[in-house]
Design an enzyme around this catalytic site. Structure first.
Site, mmCIF file in Angstrom:
data_model
loop_
_atom_site.group_PDB
_atom_site.id
_atom_site.type_symbol
_atom_site.label_atom_id
_atom_site.label_comp_id
_atom_site.label_asym_id
_atom_site.label_seq_id
_atom_site.Cartn_x
_atom_site.Cartn_y
_atom_site.Cartn_z
ATOM 1 C CG ASP A 151 -2.007 -1.066 1.139
ATOM 2 O OD1 ASP A 151 -2.829 -0.996 0.208
ATOM 3 O OD2 ASP A 151 -2.006 -1.979 1.981
ATOM 4 N NE ARG A 175 -0.963 1.930 4.061
ATOM 5 C CZ ARG A 175 -1.569 2.936 3.418
ATOM 6 N NH1 ARG A 175 -2.868 3.150 3.611
ATOM 7 N NH2 ARG A 175 -0.884 3.717 2.607
ATOM 8 N NE ARG A 199 -7.349 0.893 7.496
ATOM 9 C CZ ARG A 199 -6.703 0.705 6.358
ATOM 10 N NH1 ARG A 199 -5.769 1.551 5.981
ATOM 11 N NH2 ARG A 199 -6.991 -0.328 5.601
ATOM 12 C CG HIS A 221 -8.784 6.792 4.508
ATOM 13 N ND1 HIS A 221 -8.042 6.141 3.536
ATOM 14 C CD2 HIS A 221 -8.196 6.478 5.689
ATOM 15 C CE1 HIS A 221 -7.061 5.463 4.110
ATOM 16 N NE2 HIS A 221 -7.133 5.652 5.412
ATOM 17 C CB CYS A 275 -4.819 7.628 -2.332
ATOM 18 S SG CYS A 275 -6.502 7.477 -1.711
#
Length: 393
Positions: A201, A226, A272, A302, A387
């Protein structure tokens, strides 16, 4: 350089004038002392200008205490060397001058040194600050944008709110190149963080860091896979001379949950980003004049998976995914899920995904220039146009 030279000239002239004036008063206003002491302080004045300019170039006048150190060091060294050169020119030996030379710091040269210090802290700093581009202005002027190439393991990226589908890595690489080309074409300067083939990611660099002018707030991912994305992103922003702070455990925060509109910062509270992460961000930003507004996120990965903002501050979103559109001052519904995502490139230009043609036409109708890019392979991993980059702004 101009600012440093101007500040140094002012400091040198004030130090010379103060010393001459002091001796003029001390000698019963005898005008002849101006000639005598101007010659005496000539070498010291020239050296003071040189040293002060050098200190200006390395940023000494940005803070009062570093300006104080610069003024003291410049004044002392300039007078010692300048007076020493004068003594050598009339035949005084080096061994004979050392003790008397240091004695001048509390004698003939005292007023000159004190004036240099005061001028450095006051007028020198003011002149330098008025002329020089500040560190923050310099960073923002360059329009840096952080990007990171897709990893070899991109297809293994996390998917939470959509079904997983096969990702074409080679197509994703081509799409990433086109995306970066669009940024470059709009005047942004890409700063590429090294690719991380073991971090699927990592191409979604937005989650690693959020920029507030020349302050970088490093995130703290809730997804353990991550966490290792952060160190090299930190190295990248540090190399640009940007101030860095971070969200610490137990707080978690992904940059994809942060939407900035002027001095208002909307932060998504969801899977998140947690409450402690929001509290830490609020504490970091409050001294800088930002207000942080928490927003519930339950229907998407998100906050910026559901809403983004046009350059005029209007929040746009795909209504079925937005928990509460009434949180925002102005909300405009988009006809497609990916139409909720815009990347602001300029006051009149936005980047949108090619998968949202109706939304693009709607935004164009509002007077904006719209650039469309195909990011279909990243959309399979819940990615969007925001992103894949972090603008330093």
């Amino acid at each position: 350089m101009t600012a440093s030279a101007a500040a140094a000239a002012a400091i040198a002239v004030i130090a010379l004038a103060a010393a001459d004036l002091a001796y003029f008063v001390a000698n019963a206003q005898n005008a002849q002392v101006f000639t005598v002491y101007s010659v005496y302080f000539l070498n010291a004045t020239l050296l003071l200008f040189l040293f002060s300019a050098i200190f200006g170039l390395v940023g000494a006048y940005r803070r009062w205490y570093t300006a104080l150190i610069a003024g003291l060091a410049s004044g002392v060294v300039a007078t010692l060397v300048g007076t020493g050169l004068g003594a050598l020119s009339v035949g005084v030996g080096v061994g004979d001058m050392i003790a008397p030379l240091f004695g001048t710091l509390v004698g003939n040269n005292l007023i000159f040194v004190l004036a240099a210090v005061l001028a450095s802290v006051t007028l020198g700093r003011r002149i330098h600050g008025r002329i020089a581009i500040t560190e923050e202005q310099e960073v923002l002027r360059k329009k840096y944008v952080l990007v990171r190439r897709p990893s070899a393991s991109l297809a293994d990226g996390i998917v939470t709110h959509i079904d997983k589908s096969e990702v074409d890595l080679e197509l994703a690489k081509d799409q990433w190149e086109s995306y970066v080309a669009a940024l470059t074409g709009a005047g942004w300067v890409p700063v590429e963080i090294p690719v991380a083939d073991d971090l699927p990611d990592s191409v979604f660099i937005e989650d690693s860091v959020v920029m507030f002018g020349a302050l970088a707030v490093l995130g703290n991912p809730a997804a353990e896979t991550r966490v290792d994305e952060i160190p090299e992103v930190e190295d990248g922003v540090t190399a640009l001379g940007i101030e860095v702070t971070r969200i610490e455990k137990p707080g978690t925060l992904d940059g994809g949950d942060v939407l900035k509109i002027g001095t208002t910062v909307y932060v998504g509270r969801g899977d998140r980003t947690n409450s402690d992460g929001i509290r830490q961000l609020r504490k970091i930003l409050a001294p800088r004049g930002y207000s942080v507004v928490a927003v519930p996120v339950t229907k998407a990965l998100h906050l910026k998976s559901t809403v983004t903002a046009l350059p005029d501050g209007t929040v746009i979103g795909y209504r079925p995914l937005v928990d509460d559109p009434f949180i925002f001052d102005r909300f405009l519904e988009m006809p497609e899920p990916s139409g909720a995502h815009v990347l602001v490139l300029a006051d009149d230009t936005v980047l949108v995904a090619a998968s949202a043609p109706e939304s693009a036409r709607l935004i164009e109708g509002l007077g904006y220039r719209v650039i469309s890019v195909d990011i279909s392979e990243f959309e399979k991993l819940e990615g969007c146009v925001t992103c894949l980059s972090v603008r330093v702004r």
